[in-house]
Write an enzyme that holds these catalytic residues in place. Structure first.
Site, PDB file in Angstrom:
ATOM      1  N   GLU A 288       0.833  -1.213   0.000  1.00 54.07           N
ATOM      2  CA  GLU A 288       0.000   0.000   0.000  1.00 54.07           C
ATOM      3  C   GLU A 288       0.867   1.262   0.000  1.00 54.07           C
ATOM      4  OE1 GLU A 288      -2.161  -0.342   3.663  1.00 54.07           O
ATOM      5  OE2 GLU A 288      -3.273  -2.119   3.053  1.00 54.07           O
ATOM      6  N   GLY A 290       2.171   4.956  -0.599  1.00 55.82           N
ATOM      7  CA  GLY A 290       1.612   6.269  -0.909  1.00 55.82           C
ATOM      8  C   GLY A 290       2.741   7.214  -1.286  1.00 55.82           C
ATOM      9  N   ARG A 291       3.447   7.684  -0.236  1.00 57.99           N
ATOM     10  CA  ARG A 291       4.506   8.672  -0.414  1.00 57.99           C
ATOM     11  C   ARG A 291       5.523   8.302  -1.504  1.00 57.99           C
ATOM     12  NH1 ARG A 291       6.128  11.763   4.087  1.00 57.99           N
ATOM     13  NH2 ARG A 291       5.262  10.077   5.331  1.00 57.99           N
ATOM     14  N   CYS A 358      -1.765  34.043  10.093  1.00 51.37           N
ATOM     15  CA  CYS A 358      -1.532  34.647  11.416  1.00 51.37           C
ATOM     16  C   CYS A 358      -1.252  33.585  12.474  1.00 51.37           C
ATOM     17  CB  CYS A 358      -2.742  35.483  11.802  1.00 51.37           C
ATOM     18  SG  CYS A 358      -3.073  36.707  10.540  1.00 51.37           S
TER      19      CYS A 358
HETATM   20  N1  LLP Z   1      -1.596   2.124   4.379  1.00 48.28           N
HETATM   21  C1  LLP Z   1      -2.114   2.626   5.513  1.00 48.28           C
HETATM   22  C2  LLP Z   1      -3.075   1.831   6.283  1.00 48.28           C
HETATM   23  C3  LLP Z   1      -1.724   3.903   5.955  1.00 48.28           C
HETATM   24  O1  LLP Z   1      -2.222   4.391   7.090  1.00 48.28           O
HETATM   25  C4  LLP Z   1      -0.799   4.658   5.190  1.00 48.28           C
HETATM   26  C5  LLP Z   1      -0.381   6.001   5.615  1.00 48.28           C
HETATM   27  C6  LLP Z   1      -0.300   4.098   3.993  1.00 48.28           C
HETATM   28  C7  LLP Z   1      -0.713   2.822   3.637  1.00 48.28           C
HETATM   29  C8  LLP Z   1       0.664   4.816   3.113  1.00 48.28           C
HETATM   30  O2  LLP Z   1       1.881   5.043   3.742  1.00 48.28           O
HETATM   31  P1  LLP Z   1       3.113   5.666   2.921  1.00 48.28           P
HETATM   32  O3  LLP Z   1       3.541   4.689   1.872  1.00 48.28           O
HETATM   33  O4  LLP Z   1       2.640   6.941   2.309  1.00 48.28           O
HETATM   34  O5  LLP Z   1       4.143   5.896   3.953  1.00 48.28           O
HETATM   35  N2  LLP Z   1       0.788  12.824   6.603  1.00 48.28           N
HETATM   36  C9  LLP Z   1       2.021  12.157   6.958  1.00 48.28           C
HETATM   37  C10 LLP Z   1       1.969  10.687   6.577  1.00 48.28           C
HETATM   38  C11 LLP Z   1       0.790   9.964   7.173  1.00 48.28           C
HETATM   39  C12 LLP Z   1       0.718   8.510   6.746  1.00 48.28           C
HETATM   40  C13 LLP Z   1      -0.578   7.902   7.131  1.00 48.28           C
HETATM   41  N3  LLP Z   1      -0.771   6.549   6.688  1.00 48.28           N
HETATM   42  C14 LLP Z   1       3.171  12.884   6.337  1.00 48.28           C
HETATM   43  O6  LLP Z   1       2.966  13.903   5.646  1.00 48.28           O
HETATM   44  O7  LLP Z   1       4.339  12.509   6.542  1.00 48.28           O
END
Ligand code: LLP
Length: 430
Positions: A288, A290-291, A358
């Protein structure tokens, strides 16, 4: 300074693929998020090529974590490239479907799903619910029974491993709100398997985000493997193992995990286990990310409004703010900020880049050496993940436009919000 792939200076002008960043700012204004299509596809392919090469061992599927960047064009691009999706709300479900994603490729994660969201997901036939508690399982069972449907489920297990990342984005420790405690997992599976309307199909975990080491992921994998063996001994058989997301990206000088190397190690470990203990029976692997798919592909373009040199700090007030990019103030996150023209005629100074909001917490970068004049354009790099997705309208600031670059072409993939849109859904008293 090392720029991300598809970002480069040509004749002193910052370009994204074949397009000058200044041309994008000219045409669409600032602040504007810009994404490189080639960079998005390159990051996806790093997963997909390795997964595709896995052959008949049960397959491996990349389910893009929509929360990182949920723009329809981004989702459409990944859907066309063959991605599945990991969602956490009915809103993300609707987005994936609107972008052309296949319902049966969707995983529904998250620690609280409303009955409505469960129904919507059942109606369209999603691939799997990642269930995080027995209560949620009972609620889902009731919703599925009422709808006359069978809900495919996996339990999100909390493997209690230290992902060694920022505490706000570490999710796999005992004290976190996420998942079912590892020690309770087998009995939870037993209870869930006995509930009507649910079909147990997998196990999953997600230990945190922006991980820079493979070791915690391998530790989590070992725990899931052990769990699947314990489940088999209890007569519960699962068809997939979902390791979640979490691979970190390079914001500055971090050494990051190579996607192909990580996947290779996972495949090797899983194949060895299956041949030793399951007669080589295949198991599907899910990821899964994302980043790591979108982070380095995006930048936030902004313009310097005011220069305010001071006795202690020099402030450059830019037209982007914490409402556009929350990561610095929320996580103390570091993003590279570069000039759109590299050949400024003024001397460099140390600047704090701050927004017009602000709040003292409204900052994008501290202490950067930049040669700045008022009106200059800047690009905040590696902002493709959790940038626009976490933006807000604080201080009644319309959200930024989003543009995707494809070679020499520009696609406006989200209009800049108008002020009128901000209060279009509010009502004056009679
Ligand atoms: N799967 C689940 C269940 C998750 O909660 C997340 C991210 C991902 C996959 C994806 O994770 P990644 O591959 O993106 O690390 N807003 C924060 C990051 C929050 C991540 C939340 N969950 C930031 O800007 O660093």
């Amino acid at each position: 300074m090392k720029l991300p792939p598809y970002f480069a200076y040509r004749d002193g002008a910052l370009c994204i693929e074949e397009v000058a960043a200044s041309a994008i700012a000219e045409r669409f204004g600032t602040p504007t998020y810009v994404y490189s299509k080639a960079a998005l596809l390159r990051a996806f392919d790093a997963y997909q090529a390795t997964c595709a090469a896995r052959g008949p061992s049960g397959g491996a599927v990349v389910c893009y974590a929509v929360k990182a960047n949920s723009n329809l064009a981004v989702l459409q691009l990944f859907a066309r490239a063959g991605a599945g999706f990991d969602i956490v709300s009915g809103g993300e479900l609707a987005r994936v479907l609107a972008a052309g994603g296949r319902a049966d490729s969707i995983l529904f994660s998250g620690v609280g799903k409303s009955p409505d969201e469960m129904r919507q997901a059942l109606d369209v036939g999603i691939g799997c619910f990642n269930v995080e508690s027995l209560s949620e399982a009972r609620q889902l069972s009731a919703v599925a029974n009422a709808a006359g449907k069978l809900a495919p489920v996996s339990l999100r297990v909390n493997p209690d491993v230290d992902a060694r990342t920022h505490p706000y984005i570490a999710t796999g420790l005992k004290e976190s709100k996420f998942g079912i405690p590892y020690a309770d997992a087998v009995s939870a599976y037993r209870a869930v398997a006995a509930l009507p309307g649910l079909a147990v199909i997998g196990v999953d975990c997600h230990i945190g985000s922006q991980l820079l080491e493979v070791a915690p992921l391998m530790e989590a994998l070992d725990k899931l493997i052990e769990l699947i063996d314990a489940l088999a001994a209890a007569g519960i058989f699962v068809g997939h193992l979902d390791l979640g997301g979490g691979i970190g990206i390079r914001y500055g000088d971090e050494a990051t995990i190579e996607t192909a190397e990580y996947l290779g190690r996972v495949f090797e470990r899983v194949d060895r286990w299956r041949s030793e203990r399951h007669d080589g029976k295949p198991i599907r692997l899910l990821f899964e990310p994302g980043r790591s798919l979108v982070g380095n592909a995006g930048a936030l373009l902004m313009r310097t409004l005011v220069l305010k040199p001071g006795p202690v700090r020099n402030f450059a007030v830019v037209d982007a703010a914490m409402n556009d990019l929350l990561r610095p103030t929320l996580y103390d996150a570091w993003h590279e900020v570069v000039p759109v023209r590299s050949d400024a005629g003024v001397p460099a100074l140390q600047w704090d880049l701050v927004g017009p909001i602000c709040e003292s917490g409204d900052w994008l970068a501290h202490d950067r050496s930049l040669a700045l004049a008022e009106g200059d354009l800047l690009a905040c790099l590696s902002a493709g993940a959790y940038g626009m997705a976490m933006s807000s309208n604080y201080n009644s600031r319309p959200r930024a436009a989003e543009v995707m670059v494809d070679g020499q072409s520009l696609h406006l993939v989200r209009d800049r919000e108008t002020v009128a849109q901000l209060f279009a859904h509010e009502h004056r008293l009679p």
